[in-house]
Scaffold this active site. Structure first.
Site, mmCIF file in Angstrom:
data_model
loop_
_atom_site.group_PDB
_atom_site.id
_atom_site.type_symbol
_atom_site.label_atom_id
_atom_site.label_comp_id
_atom_site.label_asym_id
_atom_site.label_seq_id
_atom_site.Cartn_x
_atom_site.Cartn_y
_atom_site.Cartn_z
ATOM 1 N N LYS A 128 1.209 -0.535 1.042
ATOM 2 C CA LYS A 128 1.381 -1.958 1.332
ATOM 3 C C LYS A 128 2.101 -2.585 0.156
ATOM 4 O O LYS A 128 2.012 -2.098 -0.985
ATOM 5 C CB LYS A 128 0.028 -2.628 1.531
ATOM 6 C CG LYS A 128 0.094 -3.896 2.361
ATOM 7 C CD LYS A 128 0.289 -3.612 3.841
ATOM 8 C CE LYS A 128 0.286 -4.896 4.656
ATOM 9 N NZ LYS A 128 0.427 -4.629 6.103
ATOM 10 N N ASP A 168 5.483 -7.977 7.554
ATOM 11 C CA ASP A 168 4.118 -8.484 7.625
ATOM 12 C C ASP A 168 4.256 -10.009 7.598
ATOM 13 O O ASP A 168 5.292 -10.526 8.027
ATOM 14 C CB ASP A 168 3.278 -7.943 6.452
ATOM 15 C CG ASP A 168 1.768 -8.152 6.644
ATOM 16 O OD1 ASP A 168 1.150 -7.315 7.303
ATOM 17 O OD2 ASP A 168 1.230 -9.161 6.144
#
Length: 303
Positions: A128, A168
């Site tokens: 991430k 995201d």
């Protein structure tokens, strides 16, 4: 649970807290997964040691992101990429641009991404990334300048067989396009190093719809398992970004009634449910005009 297993779990949790005492988001995520996995640990204690290795990222990258705004002023943000696990394949996970982003947030997201990716049964690791950059109110040129600077550092840590970032929060098709363009320029390589790209430069068909549609298919199958269906259900949709938009669209297609959208400014409610035309207007507000969802009220007389 035996005293020996309980003692081992307590020891591991204490070790994690000593290592990262200030990372409250990460520690909360670890505690929640620990609780969920307690029956596994009771059945086979060896997984306590596996879990201890799993919570420590393979690599954590923190870097400066300098860029110039439209007034010619230099701005500085901080970038992150946590490469959590490559046990199953290349690191895979999104990039988030939001003022609340810090190392703890990125670590907790990367940690949970490990389990999410493994459930796909595909050969994907977990990672991430992101930045405390806030794109709200900025011009396209400013967002491009930031994305290009961000990728100028990130490019050396990613690759089709190494780490494949995606979008995201606040990282959609526009941002992915800017990031991919800069990667291609620096690496001199047109390759699938980012997912979420536009179809015109290597993206996948229905990629924008996939997450929202998948959310609804999950609910549909759950209800079918219970002998029920989505038809006629009045549904509250949280958010107004990519996932929320296509969740509402698929709910409508399957006979449900999507009632709401929301963002940090509040929420909008259509008492009789959103029509396809109204959903498309929300898409225009959020994806093209990039304004608050409250602007929808000027379009609808019933909201």
């Amino acid at each position: 649970m035996s005293a020996a297993i309980a003692e081992k779990i307590a020891s591991v949790r204490a070790s994690i807290r000593r290592r990262d005492p200030d990372q409250k988001e990460f520690l909360q995520a670890v505690d929640e997964v620990f609780e969920s996995l307690t029956p596994v640990f009771e059945k086979d204690p060896k997984y306590v040691e596996v879990f201890e290795r799993l919570v420590e990222p393979e690599r954590q990258i923190v870097f400066r992101v300098p860029w110039i705004d439209d007034k010619g002023v230099q701005r500085i943000n901080r970038g992150y990429r946590v490469q959590m696990s490559s046990a199953l394949g290349p690191y895979k996970g999104g990039l988030r641009f939001h003022p609340t982003v810090n190392l703890s947030v990125i670590k907790f997201l990367a940690f949970e991404q490990t389990f999410k990716n493994s459930l796909t049964t595909l050969m994907m690791g977990a990672g991430k990334g992101g930045s405390d950059f806030d794109p709200r109110g900025l011009s396209d040129r400013e967002v491009m300048a930031f994305c290009q600077s961000f990728m100028t550092e990130l490019y050396r840590h990613i690759g089709a067989d190494t780490d494949v970032p995606a979008g995201d929060i606040n990282v959609g098709g526009r941002e992915i396009g800017y990031l991919f363009g800069q990667y291609k320029r620096i690496a001199n390589n047109f390759t699938g190093v980012l997912t979420g790209k536009d179809l015109r430069w290597g993206g996948s068909l229905i990629r924008p719809e996939a997450t929202g549609y998948g959310c609804v298919y999950f609910a549909q199958n759950y209800l079918a398992h219970k002998g029920d269906s989505l038809k006629g259900k009045r549904c509250l949709v949280s958010g107004s970004g990519n996932v929320a938009q296509y969740t509402a669209e698929k709910l409508l297609q399957l006979g449900a009634i999507p009632l709401t959208f929301s963002d940090s400014s509040g929420y909008v409610l259509e008492p009789n449910g959103f029509t396809q035309e109204q959903i498309e207007h929300v898409m225009e507000l959020k994806n093209v005009k990039r304004v608050r969802v409250s602007e929808y009220c000027a379009f609808s007389e019933t909201a």
